[in-house]
Design a protein around this motif. Sequence first.
Motif, short mmCIF file in Angstrom:
data_model
loop_
_atom_site.label_atom_id
_atom_site.label_comp_id
_atom_site.label_asym_id
_atom_site.label_seq_id
_atom_site.Cartn_x
_atom_site.Cartn_y
_atom_site.Cartn_z
N ASN A 132 -32.89 -9.02 -5.51
CA ASN A 132 -34.84 -7.93 -6.00
C ASN A 132 -34.74 -6.44 -6.28
O ASN A 132 -35.91 -6.56 -6.65
N ASP A 133 -33.66 -5.38 -5.49
CA ASP A 133 -33.54 -4.14 -5.83
C ASP A 133 -32.98 -3.89 -7.54
O ASP A 133 -32.81 -3.00 -7.97
N LYS A 134 -32.32 -5.47 -8.18
CA LYS A 134 -31.53 -4.98 -8.99
C LYS A 134 -30.29 -4.16 -9.00
O LYS A 134 -30.24 -3.20 -9.67
N VAL A 135 -30.35 -4.04 -7.71
CA VAL A 135 -28.52 -2.61 -6.97
C VAL A 135 -27.22 -3.07 -8.19
O VAL A 135 -26.91 -4.60 -8.76
N SER A 136 -27.26 -2.33 -8.70
CA SER A 136 -26.13 -2.42 -9.35
C SER A 136 -24.26 -2.60 -9.17
O SER A 136 -24.16 -2.62 -7.93
N GLN A 137 -23.77 -2.97 -9.38
CA GLN A 137 -22.39 -3.78 -9.48
C GLN A 137 -22.26 -2.78 -9.16
O GLN A 137 -20.85 -2.55 -8.72
N ASP A 138 -21.34 -1.68 -9.71
CA ASP A 138 -20.67 -0.16 -9.33
C ASP A 138 -20.63 0.09 -8.21
O ASP A 138 -20.41 1.10 -7.15
N ASP A 139 -22.68 0.96 -7.44
CA ASP A 139 -22.87 1.23 -6.70
C ASP A 139 -22.79 0.14 -5.55
O ASP A 139 -22.54 0.28 -4.34
N LEU A 140 -22.76 -1.17 -5.59
CA LEU A 140 -22.23 -1.94 -4.45
C LEU A 140 -20.72 -1.99 -4.36
O LEU A 140 -20.20 -1.61 -3.52
N ILE A 141 -20.26 -1.74 -5.92
CA ILE A 141 -18.70 -2.22 -4.88
C ILE A 141 -18.56 -0.54 -4.25
O ILE A 141 -18.00 -0.33 -3.83
N ALA A 142 -19.50 0.66 -4.16
CA ALA A 142 -19.01 1.93 -4.50
C ALA A 142 -19.08 2.11 -2.51
O ALA A 142 -18.74 2.49 -1.86
N GLU A 143 -20.05 0.56 -2.78
CA GLU A 143 -21.06 1.22 -0.87
C GLU A 143 -19.32 0.54 0.27
O GLU A 143 -19.03 0.38 0.64
N VAL A 144 -18.45 -1.08 -0.51
CA VAL A 144 -17.99 -1.13 0.21
C VAL A 144 -16.25 -0.47 0.06
O VAL A 144 -15.89 -0.80 0.76
N LYS A 145 -16.16 0.41 -1.14
CA LYS A 145 -15.17 1.58 -1.14
C LYS A 145 -15.25 2.51 -0.10
O LYS A 145 -14.80 2.95 0.37
N LYS A 146 -17.16 2.62 0.05
CA LYS A 146 -16.76 4.04 0.99
C LYS A 146 -16.66 3.37 2.71
O LYS A 146 -15.87 3.62 3.40
N SER A 147 -16.40 1.98 2.74
CA SER A 147 -16.30 0.96 4.58
C SER A 147 -14.93 1.67 4.35
O SER A 147 -14.82 1.28 5.38
N VAL A 148 -13.84 1.70 3.64
CA VAL A 148 -12.62 1.28 3.73
C VAL A 148 -12.19 0.32 3.92
O VAL A 148 -11.92 0.01 5.10
N LEU A 149 -12.84 -0.67 3.71
CA LEU A 149 -12.38 -2.71 4.01
C LEU A 149 -11.37 -2.62 3.67
O LEU A 149 -11.13 -3.04 2.28
N ARG A 150 -10.08 -3.20 4.57
CA ARG A 150 -8.90 -2.97 4.51
C ARG A 150 -8.52 -5.11 4.43
O ARG A 150 -9.44 -5.61 5.24
N GLY A 151 -8.39 -5.48 4.39
CA GLY A 151 -8.40 -7.44 3.56
C GLY A 151 -7.21 -7.83 5.38
O GLY A 151 -6.87 -6.90 5.57
N ARG A 152 -8.06 -8.50 5.55
CA ARG A 152 -8.20 -8.89 6.52
C ARG A 152 -7.67 -10.33 7.29
O ARG A 152 -7.38 -11.20 7.75
N GLY A 153 -6.99 -10.16 5.64
CA GLY A 153 -5.99 -11.83 5.42
C GLY A 153 -4.67 -11.35 6.01
O GLY A 153 -3.05 -12.37 6.35
N GLY A 154 -3.95 -10.04 6.12
CA GLY A 154 -2.21 -9.62 6.47
C GLY A 154 -2.21 -8.39 5.35
O GLY A 154 -1.30 -7.78 6.13
N ALA A 155 -2.66 -8.76 4.02
CA ALA A 155 -2.03 -7.39 3.32
C ALA A 155 -2.64 -5.51 3.48
O ALA A 155 -1.96 -4.48 3.41
N GLY A 156 -3.47 -6.34 4.26
CA GLY A 156 -4.18 -4.88 4.23
C GLY A 156 -4.30 -4.08 2.98
O GLY A 156 -5.42 -2.88 3.13
N PHE A 157 -4.54 -5.09 1.56
CA PHE A 157 -5.51 -3.60 0.93
C PHE A 157 -6.98 -4.08 0.41
O PHE A 157 -8.05 -4.58 1.46
#
Length: 444
Positions: free
Chosen positions: A41-66
Amino acid sequence: MALISALNPLLTTGWSRGDDGWRLADYEARGGYVQLRRLLNDKVSQDDLIAEVKKSVLRGRGGAGFPTGLKWSFMPRAFPGDKYVVCNSDEGEPGTFKDRDLMRFDPHSVIEGMIIAGYAMGAGRGYNYIHGEIFDIYERFEEALDEARSAGLLGQKILGSEFSFELFAHHGYGAYICGEETGLLESLEGKKGQPRYKPPFPASYGLYGKPTTINNTETFAAIPFILAIGGEKFLGMGKPNNGGTKLFSVSGHVNRPGNYEIPLGTPFSTLLDMAGGMRGGRKLKAVIPGGSSAPVLPAEIMMNTTMDYDSIAKAGSMLGSGAVIVMDETVCMVKALERLSYFYFEESCGQCTPCREGTGWLYRVVHRIEHGEGRPEDLDQLNRVTDNIMGRTICALGDAASLPVRSFINHFKSEFEYHIENKKCLIDPAVQRAGSGFFKMESA
């Protein structure tokens, strides 16, 4: 009973086998698909969305932790052809059982996370590769996909937007090697599931030779929650460089085996208490903190360690997938290593000579030590074999087979020496039988 805390409101709590809270209506009642609707609905940009995920420092939960956000940024969004998002649900390592419960009880959290990932990276198609020995989970995920399609959440022009994304489930056949991301891609393409040489990496040459991003089931399930509370708040739930909460599959000699969601950085002792403490009141002897491929740690180290990527690495092991295998004083460490070594010997795909031949050597040498035929030179032999495997294979299965051997010998060498010198186990067989549930390595 699989137990999940209320840290993430998008996940159901107090799950049981009979609950029906996985349906689309239940997920939406908990705030599900709100973030997908907002993005469209808000047409959030791809850059902003990826930046938000980067802020979270979510590391891969499968084992490697990237770092997930960094991985997403590798996708060439300007690429004019097809691009793919792939979920690795090939959960086949001993001790792991969190991803199957996510798909059993909250499949829509995985679906929403994958759709959002497709939006962020400009991908139009996704696949969830589900482990071959959990067909009931595959069927449930298919039901959830049908619900999402019927609601207009998948397919062409989702919810009336310009974004289109289709998602399919693919049922594997139980090969552990297909948990390696490029082996998974080969299998998904209908080929023999054997790892590819890298580079090229999947981000540039993945599924069907097209740019592909592969993440774990739990990683995708975390995405809607991250967007709901914000990346910085998610990071604050954990600790620096270890953002958010993590599911830990606790099995072995505990009173309440199951899945527990805790903030990264939580002391291991707290997790052990959540799992009901040691079964039968026995003493903790050792823990494998990240699935069977992670180095084992003795009790005195684990009880002073917190559950996060960096602390576990500093202690000498790996957080891995978060599969915590707890062993009490009844466990013979030689017998435990024999069981693990047999698994990797059986599951080697045979493509690399060091792994194909080396895993057999590891199993046979440990087997003869366990059965009273050990030789004084066997421990040095085991270390030489691991030296000839590690770093010399196409994928990490060779390392996964070698690391347990090294750590078991390093921390519990006296037990191996006793077996070799006395042709029998240090621990009385009757005592071992009292705690034999460890060797099943399964959840309640």
